[in-house]
Scaffold this motif. Structure first.
Motif, PDB file in Angstrom:
ATOM      1  N   ALA A  73      34.589  73.136  12.499  1.00 39.13           N
ATOM      2  CA  ALA A  73      33.628  74.183  12.871  1.00 39.13           C
ATOM      3  C   ALA A  73      32.198  73.752  12.565  1.00 39.13           C
ATOM      4  O   ALA A  73      31.277  74.004  13.346  1.00 39.13           O
TER       5      ALA A  73
ATOM      6  N   VAL B  80      18.895  86.832  21.594  1.00 37.43           N
ATOM      7  CA  VAL B  80      19.106  87.795  22.667  1.00 37.43           C
ATOM      8  C   VAL B  80      18.393  89.117  22.365  1.00 37.43           C
ATOM      9  O   VAL B  80      18.068  89.888  23.259  1.00 37.43           O
TER      10      VAL B  80
ATOM     11  N   GLN C  61      30.985  71.405  15.050  1.00 35.50           N
ATOM     12  CA  GLN C  61      30.709  72.083  16.318  1.00 35.50           C
ATOM     13  C   GLN C  61      29.269  72.603  16.385  1.00 35.50           C
ATOM     14  O   GLN C  61      28.685  72.644  17.460  1.00 35.50           O
TER      15      GLN C  61
ATOM     16  N   ILE D 181      20.315  79.330  14.353  1.00 35.14           N
ATOM     17  CA  ILE D 181      20.900  80.324  13.454  1.00 35.14           C
ATOM     18  C   ILE D 181      20.642  81.770  13.897  1.00 35.14           C
ATOM     19  O   ILE D 181      21.265  82.699  13.380  1.00 35.14           O
ATOM     20  N   VAL D 182      19.783  81.974  14.876  1.00 32.46           N
ATOM     21  CA  VAL D 182      19.584  83.345  15.376  1.00 32.46           C
ATOM     22  C   VAL D 182      20.752  83.794  16.258  1.00 32.46           C
ATOM     23  O   VAL D 182      20.945  84.991  16.469  1.00 32.46           O
TER      24      VAL D 182
ATOM     25  N   PRO E 279      24.301  84.880  17.526  1.00 30.67           N
ATOM     26  CA  PRO E 279      25.451  85.505  16.848  1.00 30.67           C
ATOM     27  C   PRO E 279      26.658  84.579  16.719  1.00 30.67           C
ATOM     28  O   PRO E 279      27.308  84.579  15.668  1.00 30.67           O
ATOM     29  N   ASP E 280      26.955  83.794  17.736  1.00 29.72           N
ATOM     30  CA  ASP E 280      28.170  82.972  17.615  1.00 29.72           C
ATOM     31  C   ASP E 280      27.995  81.814  16.632  1.00 29.72           C
ATOM     32  O   ASP E 280      28.963  81.367  16.017  1.00 29.72           O
TER      33      ASP E 280
ATOM     34  N   LEU F  10      29.271  80.017  11.098  1.00 21.85           N
ATOM     35  CA  LEU F  10      28.835  79.715   9.720  1.00 21.85           C
ATOM     36  C   LEU F  10      29.443  80.688   8.709  1.00 21.85           C
ATOM     37  O   LEU F  10      29.775  80.294   7.580  1.00 21.85           O
ATOM     38  N   MET F  11      29.591  81.940   9.095  1.00 22.01           N
ATOM     39  CA  MET F  11      30.206  82.921   8.181  1.00 22.01           C
ATOM     40  C   MET F  11      31.687  82.611   7.960  1.00 22.01           C
ATOM     41  O   MET F  11      32.205  82.789   6.854  1.00 22.01           O
TER      42      MET F  11
ATOM     43  N   ARG G 164      26.274  82.198  13.890  1.00 21.58           N
ATOM     44  CA  ARG G 164      26.485  82.910  12.626  1.00 21.58           C
ATOM     45  C   ARG G 164      27.958  83.181  12.382  1.00 21.58           C
ATOM     46  O   ARG G 164      28.441  83.069  11.258  1.00 21.58           O
ATOM     47  N   ARG G 165      28.639  83.597  13.412  1.00 22.49           N
ATOM     48  CA  ARG G 165      30.091  83.831  13.297  1.00 22.49           C
ATOM     49  C   ARG G 165      30.735  82.565  12.747  1.00 22.49           C
ATOM     50  O   ARG G 165      31.515  82.596  11.784  1.00 22.49           O
TER      51      ARG G 165
END
Lengths: 592, 592
Positions: free
Chosen positions: B405, B325, B408, B339-340, B342-343, B348-349, B345-346
């Motif tokens: 997760a 985005v 997903q 992986i770019v 944000p969700d 994976l984090m 990453r959320r």
């Protein structure tokens, strides 16, 4: 094996007392008198318990098979499908012109919950057909409608939706299936589609595929996409079936669940297709059905967990294990039933309070769709567009959690396939993924729906919540247990929206990093609202001297549980959201 | 198919830098020098990636089968088991007297994580043996030790634990399997046991069953229970195998997952058994191994999610879908990698910050077990007894969530068995159930462990947290991101404990209704503590001018994520707990 009883009393409560459908000004709702709707729900409940539920576990075990290009569904599915046809269930909320009964969508939704609960994999053959019918209704020519709809409404033919390709899931702009225009106005469709639910089977004479493909001249990305009707068997002028079209099943996927539904790889080898709607407007046309399709999956999410809950309750009442900490409750037995234990109750109350809230939320959403479709109410359209990703994302996440929780009540027996509880978990898992994975729902909500029409609809939502609280502020029975927690949760939601406004402009990641939490926060506020409205209806019934006191008192206690034990999640979601983009985006891609 | 690389660098960090094992005063830890432990971990990682991981998905697909009374494991398991024997892995942390290497339990735990991650179902054959060995070590006569242990340590023979019966799971006092004393001092064992992991197979020459049964004269309930050794083949005086004992496999259960492990119904028909430990003290004897066994299952919970995470990361880096985005990041490709977003990453984090925290927590727990066993430190024993239900319940719930997760991230491909992501979810599900369902862990924690020794151990826990915060209060780099959130979370935990003290006496349900939330609240505080300690170690390394800056900076960023986005759950758990018993217990059993 699990059993299932349709929760008709609760549906009646939502339809008649919470939403007051018969007295509502939604066109067509006047006929939804309690006696009439109950008769329909009871009939649906009967076929669900007697015909569909018994095939749920066996369908899971047996699965579908592909032999010499022919797909076979599990034993008994054919007879059950014939019973569904016979009952005219598919046409319940479809136009009379094509053989339907033209009832409101809300009735189709209530009945749909019952069928999904009884046998989700089986119901998808009909569900996908329903979606394809909606698309043809919305975008088809008169000729296309006459050719396809009567047979599809009657379930002589079924339908599918063909979007995904191996390299293109969420990002449909990358699809490669191509459509070459022919002289006769038709197109030759060539390409491969995957994950096609109900892609082929032995339940109907024909399968009408709706296929996204790229025709020349549309440009790059999603703009080049058009929608095509591709029948398995070509239809002759007189409406009878002609030769087999160039579409075949490449494979049936082995999946984690919904084994009774054939998820197919579909190969299109120069198949004859007919443009549906305008050329190069395929994406837009497909998305006109999106609210309904996604609400349908949100419904699946909780509906598949309803029988899981019901059977967990039965097990908790029957299984004797341990003694109540407050003193023996079953002195004549070797142990007390599981249901005496507080943590078993905590688990069952989580399930029950979610399921009933989800049902009310979904039926409210269906009423908004009715209002939008039947009265061209743009505000209702805007509201349901806003709520659709919440219904889809929140209810499927929580529905899966609920199925897992129900399975947990069985202990080790929940892990054994013989008991049937694993199936609910495995089936529920797909609802978080298909029709837009839940992360995509969150993106849709925060990236698109919040700001739609200048933020008008989310403001309307807040006004509605505020209005309800204000209107009932003098009601002491509601205030402490329902209105105060709802107010606090709604404030958290507003604070989250404010955080996005203040930070999302500078850095879109600050909003998107919190999108998933926002979707859940929003879902909790919606269920909180539904519980507050349900409590109000229950209190009114009790004040009116109902003969069914136990039902309403249970309803109130269940609502209080949700407000006290589920709604506090909003504070955690808000804290996560307010932590912003930094924690989420800190790592380089190679640092994971 | 999923791949797996042992997270050796992270294990080294925990062992050497967070726990500082080589410099610790736990007896036997002096030899755990970095070079030595790394060599072991690397060797384990090699066999895991090369031998065990390739059999994980195939073992899941093929499962075990029972033919003419003989259990066959999936293709390749025999050879892999031979490799494990050959490497002497089972004896790593077992006494030299019986062929082991006598390394501390913490090393067995680290290596165990690697093997579980690679192939959980396979590793259970060895894991159950390990548990049976511990029981014989603790309670066996010299003769029993000499007869059984060398063969079990070497994996020539394997072991099992037989507790559950069809009507008796958690409530073992109801078991019916009986033990009749014989003139020669042995017992005749008769009854049926279910859910026996690794109950039989074709991997070893003999299976040594440890069986709970009731011998005459013990009284009602759990007091009447004794523990027996029942070998599949009787062992002759000279140690060679004699005739087949009266124990047979009735059935192999069809399960949701861990298909590669044979979960058996075991029938004992007058089988010869030998009393293990004191008569009528079977429950106590069984429970002496409980901390280890439950820590082992908590370990499984996160270990099975580690490869799920690893493969989700790979998929997120490789799968091109959509555009960032904030602007295209992969202009030469048709789309940006997942992986770019944000969700993604959320998601994976969430996974990464849990897994690393869980690893540190578990290894810390293992060090407490070492301290308790090797130095007879009663405080360490008390602390690990307190933490055991948290390790088991919290890590398995969160491990399952993590596997879900990771699945997903794959979207629709995560639901297809071919991709292997479904298996992690299905395998992880059992860890929440066996070795005491997680609700039972919560009950153990709140109903027993909190008040044990006058509440001494939970007070010591709070003191430890407080001490760490105080000791590092001047460290600005730690304070805001780590110490402040840890302090807040720990306060929530103390408030919850206070609520139980004030209300639980009058009404035990007021405590037990909040037990599950308390277990999770405690888990978050433990992981918060581990992250604070990890951050301190990472900051020290960075300050010392490490050559591996990227590792430590990633560690810090991951820890900050946990503190900012996971730890806020404690406020919601506290709110639920403080709502007390009323919402949970309000309904009559028939109102559900």
């Amino acid at each position: 094996m699990p059993t299932y009883t349709a929760p008709i009393r609760d549906m009646e409560f939502v339809l008649n007392e919470v939403l007051g459908v018969a007295a509502s000004d939604v066109p067509g709702y006047g006929e939804l008198e309690p006696g009439f709707t109950s008769a329909i729900l009871e009939e649906a409940g009967k076929i669900a318990s007697d015909v569909l539920t018994p095939l749920n576990a066996s369908g899971d075990r047996e699965g579908c098979r592909l032999e010499n290009g022919v797909v076979y569904t599990p034993k008994g599915f054919k007879e059950a499908f014939a019973a569904m046809k016979e009952g005219g269930w598919n046409g319940l909320d479809l136009p009379e012109d094509y053989g339907g009964q033209n009832l409101p969508y809300i009735m189709g939704t209530a009945v749909g919950e019952i069928f999904v609960s009884a046998n989700m994999a089986f119901n998808m053959y009909q569900g996908l057909t329903h979606g394809a019918i909606s698309a043809i209704l919305a975008h088809g020519t008169d000729d296309q409608k006459q050719t396809f709809l009567p047979k599809m409404v009657s379930l002589d033919w079924t339908g599918t939706m063909n979007l995904t390709e191996p390299h293109a899931g969420t990002d449909l702009g990358m699809i490669r299936t191509k459509a070459e225009p022919q002289k006769d106005g038709s197109y030759r469709i060539t390409g491969q589609k995957i994950f096609i639910s109900a892609g082929d089977h032995d339940l109907a004479d024909n399968v009408i595929h709706l296929v996204l493909a790229k025709a020349p001249g549309g440009g790059e990305g999603t703009r080049g996409i058009s929608l095509f009707i591709v029948p398995k068997f070509l239809v002759k002028e007189d409406g009878t079936l002609g030769e087999r079209n160039g579409v075949s099943v490449g494979n049936i996927e082995e999946k984690m669940g919904i084994h009774g539904n054939a998820t197919c790889v579909m190969n299109y080898d120069g198949a004859t297709g007919y443009l549906l709607g305008e050329l190069h407007k395929g994406m837009r046309n497909m998305f006109t059905m999106m609210n309904e399709a996604r609400l349908g999956v949100g419904l699946q999410g909780y509906a598949v967990a309803e029988p899981a809950y019901q059977n967990a309750v039965t097990y908790a009442r029957d299984r004797l294990q341990g003694r109540a900490v407050t003193g023996t409750e079953n002195p004549s037995g070797p142990a007390d039933p599981l249901i005496v234990h507080p943590d078993i109750r905590r688990n069952l109350m989580d399930q029950k309070s979610f399921l009933e809230g989800a049902r009310a939320f979904t039926l409210w959403g269906a009423s908004l769709i009715d209002r939008a479709h039947r009265s061209d109410d743009k505000d209702a359209e805007g509201m349901i567009s806003l709520l659709t990703p919440v219904i889809k994302g929140f209810l499927t996440d929580k529905g899966f959690e609920t199925a897992v929780a129900a399975q947990q009540v069985y202990g080790g027996h929940g892990y054994i396939e013989e008991q049937g509880m694993s199936q609910f978990t495995r089936d529920a898992r797909i609802t978080m993924i298909y029709e837009g994975a839940n992360g995509v729902q969150a993106l849709d909500l925060v990236g698109r729906k919040l700001a739609a029409d200048g933020g008008k609809h989310v403001m309307a939502f807040f006004e509605m919540v505020k209005g309800f609280i204000k209107e009932n502020d003098g009601d002491d029975a509601l205030k402490k247990d329902f209105l105060d927690p709802l107010k606090a949760a709604s404030k958290d939601l507003q604070a989250a929206g404010m955080f996005f406004m203040q930070n999302g402009m500078k850095n879109p990641n600050a909003a998107l990093a919190g999108s998933y939490d926002f979707m859940h926060l929003f879902g909790h506020v919606c269920l909180g609202l539904m519980w507050a409205r349900s409590a109000k209806a229950a209190l009114a019934a009790l004040a009116g001297g109902t003969g069914d006191k136990a039902f309403y008192e249970t309803k109130l206690a269940t609502g209080r549980y949700y407000m006290a034990r589920q709604l506090p999640m909003t504070t955690t979601h808000l804290a996560r959201i307010q932590s912003g983009a930094e924690p989420v985006m800190a790592l380089a891609a190679e640092a994971f």
